[in-house]
Design a protein around this motif. Structure first.
Motif, PDB file in Angstrom:
ATOM      1  N   HIS A  57       0.933  -1.221   0.099  1.00 14.73           N
ATOM      2  CA  HIS A  57      -0.035   0.103  -0.038  1.00 14.73           C
ATOM      3  C   HIS A  57       0.816   1.083  -0.082  1.00 14.73           C
ATOM      4  O   HIS A  57       1.646   1.458   0.989  1.00 14.73           O
ATOM      5  N   ILE A  58       0.579   2.074  -1.212  1.00 14.60           N
ATOM      6  CA  ILE A  58       1.482   3.343  -1.270  1.00 14.60           C
ATOM      7  C   ILE A  58       0.297   4.538  -0.841  1.00 14.60           C
ATOM      8  O   ILE A  58      -0.616   4.647  -1.746  1.00 14.60           O
ATOM      9  N   HIS A 113       0.949  -6.940  -5.953  1.00 13.09           N
ATOM     10  CA  HIS A 113       0.040  -5.774  -6.506  1.00 13.09           C
ATOM     11  C   HIS A 113       0.277  -4.734  -5.772  1.00 13.09           C
ATOM     12  O   HIS A 113       0.525  -4.670  -4.352  1.00 13.09           O
ATOM     13  N   LEU A 114       0.649  -3.569  -6.367  1.00 14.75           N
ATOM     14  CA  LEU A 114       0.797  -2.196  -5.876  1.00 14.75           C
ATOM     15  C   LEU A 114      -0.408  -1.484  -5.750  1.00 14.75           C
ATOM     16  O   LEU A 114      -0.801  -1.230  -7.135  1.00 14.75           O
ATOM     17  N   GLY A 115      -0.912  -1.048  -4.747  1.00 11.51           N
ATOM     18  CA  GLY A 115      -2.002  -0.149  -4.665  1.00 11.51           C
ATOM     19  C   GLY A 115      -1.932   0.921  -3.756  1.00 11.51           C
ATOM     20  O   GLY A 115      -0.795   1.232  -3.055  1.00 11.51           O
ATOM     21  N   GLY A 116      -3.265   1.693  -3.677  1.00 11.15           N
ATOM     22  CA  GLY A 116      -3.025   3.038  -2.693  1.00 11.15           C
ATOM     23  C   GLY A 116      -4.332   3.655  -2.619  1.00 11.15           C
ATOM     24  O   GLY A 116      -5.226   2.918  -2.595  1.00 11.15           O
ATOM     25  N   GLY A 117      -4.376   5.002  -2.381  1.00 13.49           N
ATOM     26  CA  GLY A 117      -3.428   5.908  -2.743  1.00 13.49           C
ATOM     27  C   GLY A 117      -3.062   5.879  -4.276  1.00 13.49           C
ATOM     28  O   GLY A 117      -3.646   5.443  -5.057  1.00 13.49           O
ATOM     29  N   SER A 118      -1.782   6.254  -4.425  1.00 15.06           N
ATOM     30  CA  SER A 118      -1.477   6.311  -5.807  1.00 15.06           C
ATOM     31  C   SER A 118      -0.010   5.716  -5.898  1.00 15.06           C
ATOM     32  O   SER A 118       1.084   6.369  -5.525  1.00 15.06           O
ATOM     33  N   PRO A 119       0.290   4.603  -6.255  1.00 13.66           N
ATOM     34  CA  PRO A 119       1.840   4.104  -6.320  1.00 13.66           C
ATOM     35  C   PRO A 119       2.429   4.623  -7.112  1.00 13.66           C
ATOM     36  O   PRO A 119       3.753   4.769  -6.896  1.00 13.66           O
ATOM     37  N   SER A 147       1.098  -6.514 -10.828  1.00 11.67           N
ATOM     38  CA  SER A 147       0.215  -5.388 -11.404  1.00 11.67           C
ATOM     39  C   SER A 147       0.421  -4.191 -10.341  1.00 11.67           C
ATOM     40  O   SER A 147       0.966  -4.185  -9.243  1.00 11.67           O
ATOM     41  N   ILE A 148      -0.123  -2.902 -11.203  1.00 10.06           N
ATOM     42  CA  ILE A 148       0.047  -1.682 -10.324  1.00 10.06           C
ATOM     43  C   ILE A 148      -1.279  -0.637 -10.786  1.00 10.06           C
ATOM     44  O   ILE A 148      -1.556  -0.896 -12.037  1.00 10.06           O
ATOM     45  N   VAL A 171      -1.784  -3.604 -15.631  1.00 14.48           N
ATOM     46  CA  VAL A 171      -1.904  -2.453 -15.046  1.00 14.48           C
ATOM     47  C   VAL A 171      -3.441  -2.055 -15.059  1.00 14.48           C
ATOM     48  O   VAL A 171      -4.342  -2.657 -15.594  1.00 14.48           O
ATOM     49  N   SER A 172      -3.689  -0.915 -13.884  1.00 16.29           N
ATOM     50  CA  SER A 172      -5.254  -0.702 -13.897  1.00 16.29           C
ATOM     51  C   SER A 172      -5.188   0.719 -13.680  1.00 16.29           C
ATOM     52  O   SER A 172      -4.252   1.344 -12.846  1.00 16.29           O
ATOM     53  N   PHE A 173      -5.947   1.283 -14.576  1.00 14.69           N
ATOM     54  CA  PHE A 173      -6.144   2.762 -14.639  1.00 14.69           C
ATOM     55  C   PHE A 173      -7.233   3.180 -14.041  1.00 14.69           C
ATOM     56  O   PHE A 173      -8.442   2.854 -14.384  1.00 14.69           O
TER      57      PHE A 173
END
Ligand code: SF4
Length: 461
Positions: A57-58, A113-119, A147-148, A171-173
């Motif tokens: 989590h970023i 997986h990098l998620g957030g917030g905004s990685p 994935s990010i 990627v996920s936009f």
């Protein structure tokens, strides 16, 4: 023609959990300290070396989107990420040490997986440093899903290429809506051409799967305006689409107080937009995965759904069979064996715990036998749309009809509308029932019926 009959919408569009876990995270208790996670990690380390999933989590974002319900820190000060990464690496080191084999072997990871917030708040160098640390501490499989989440306003073609180089293959936009008036009202302006150009670059870079998030129920949205966004989405044709309902809860989520409530579409318009979106996506060849997810037939998510291998965890539906999940960073949740644990939510608490060389665990829960059984039933319904009664009876030593007598009574209303069928062999969700699978799964949620508190959740549609 309506995809979902209006009568069904009226009757079964009720508030309920999203079941990214069972018991749901709001049932976690404050008492557990890091010890139960450490114990679960040790048990895992002494067992077979099964691959696991990692979530990072970023929390940082440059500016706030008014609909946001995430745990985030809004700042223009990018130096804050430097401190955070130092602590994140400490946490990664602490956990990976518990998992190391007798010769210091690294645990295998099949999903990152990098998620957030905004990685993508992190610079290219910071992202590279983080990935290197993870690779040093874990054995990330060659074919791992990496994935990010991407805020389109924070990346360009060079950054996308860098992410690909680092090994990200999905990627996920975050799109939400392409209408300018809606974008201004939610304080997230990102023109269609910007997203289209990124999408083309992502295709050229051969990302395996591209996801786009959409939200219906935002201020100024109408079925007509949302139909235009859906036209644009059809043009881009992402592999996956997550279609979320906006839940206006300003008492819980401060940024939502900036949304003009008079501009929000009413419940009927929201349901019209949902119906419109489902019809359009199915017409465009997307398969309905479950809840808010759609995927093109050749995307892995659709493949595993057809093959009955779909899984669900804190990131939603995924393809990784039965793996434990390690969550790193503020508010991240881990699931290791029967132990769930969630990290503290603020940077201050997170840094303080790690300064003391403690895992920054805030709350958690160790599953009882009953939780374990109900988790299996609920996840089978949420993912496979079916639960095998003889298999459950054999595995848990129960007589299903006796153990779940109350749940079966609750299901009878769904049965009478053809949303689910129950016999001695299985419980099976029908095609129409898929849209209400959360409400169907709720029949087996012991905590929900004990506390009669499902009103505080968002509605199932
Ligand atoms: S929606 Fe995403 S980008 Fe916007 S404030 Fe929330 S976490 Fe940040």
């Amino acid at each position: 023609m309506d995809v979902i009959a209006p009568e069904l919408m009226r009757r079964f569009d009720i508030p309920g959990p999203r079941y990214t876990s069972y018991p749901t995270a709001d049932r976690f208790k404050v008492e557990p300290d890091a010890a139960s996670l450490v114990d679960a990690l040790r048990v895992r380390a002494s067992g077979p070396a099964l691959p696991m999933a990692i979530y990072i989590h970023i929390p940082f974002c440059d500016s706030v989107c008014y609909y946001c319900a995430c745990n985030k820190v809004i700042t223009k000060d990018h130096s804050k990420a430097t401190d955070y990464l130092t602590y994140l690496e400490k946490e990664i080191d602490l956990v990976s040490r518990q998992l190391a084999g007798p010769q210091g072997e690294r645990s295998t990871v099949s999903q990152l997986h990098l998620g957030g917030g905004s990685p993508t708040f992190l610079t290219d160098d910071e992202l590279a440093g983080l990935v290197t640390r993870l690779r040093n501490r874990f054995q990330i499989q060659e074919n791992a899903e990496c994935s990010i989440e991407i805020d389109p306003r924070t990346v360009d073609s060079q950054r996308l290429a860098h992410l690909r180089q680092l090994g990200f293959n999905r990627v996920s936009f975050g799109v939400q809506d392409f209408d300018t008036q809606v974008q201004v009202a939610v304080h997230r302006v990102q023109p269609f051409e910007m997203v289209k150009s990124l999408m083309e670059q992502a295709r050229a870079l051969k990302f395996d799967s591209i996801n786009m998030d959409l939200i219906y129920g935002l201020p100024h949205q109408t079925p007509i305006s949302f139909a235009r966004t859906l036209d644009q989405i059809s043009e881009l044709r992402p592999d996956r689409i997550a279609l979320y309902a906006y839940a206006h809860l300003p008492a819980r989520f401060k940024p939502q107080r900036r949304i003009d409530v008079l501009m929000l579409p009413g419940a009927n318009l929201k349901l019209q937009m949902l119906d419109l979106a489902i019809a359009r996506l199915l017409e465009e060849g997307y398969e309905y995965i479950g809840m808010d997810h759609f995927a093109l037939p050749n995307d892995e998510l659709a493949v595993v759904k057809r093959e009955g291998r779909l899984q669900r965890n804190f990131q939603g539906y995924h393809t990784n069979a039965g793996s434990d999940l390690l969550g790193f960073g503020v508010s991240a949740i881990s699931q290791v064996g029967r132990a769930y644990s969630q990290n503290v939510k603020t940077l201050i608490e997170y840094y303080a715990a790690l300064d003391d060389s403690h895992l920054p665990v805030d709350r958690g829960l160790t599953l009882s036998d009953d939780d374990d059984l109900r988790r299996e039933v609920i996840m089978s319904l949420m993912c496979q749309g079916a639960a095998s009664i003889p298999a459950l009876e054999k595995k848990y030593g129960i007589v299903f009809s006796e153990y779940f007598d109350e749940a079966l009574i609750r299901l009878s209303e769904f049965e009478s509308f053809g949303l689910v069928s129950c016999d001695k062999e299985e419980i099976k969700v029908s095609k129409a029932g898929w849209f209400f699978v959360r409400a169907i799964a709720m029949a087996f949620d012991k905590y929900l019926w004990q506390h009669a508190d499902h009103q505080r959740f968002s509605k199932v549609l």
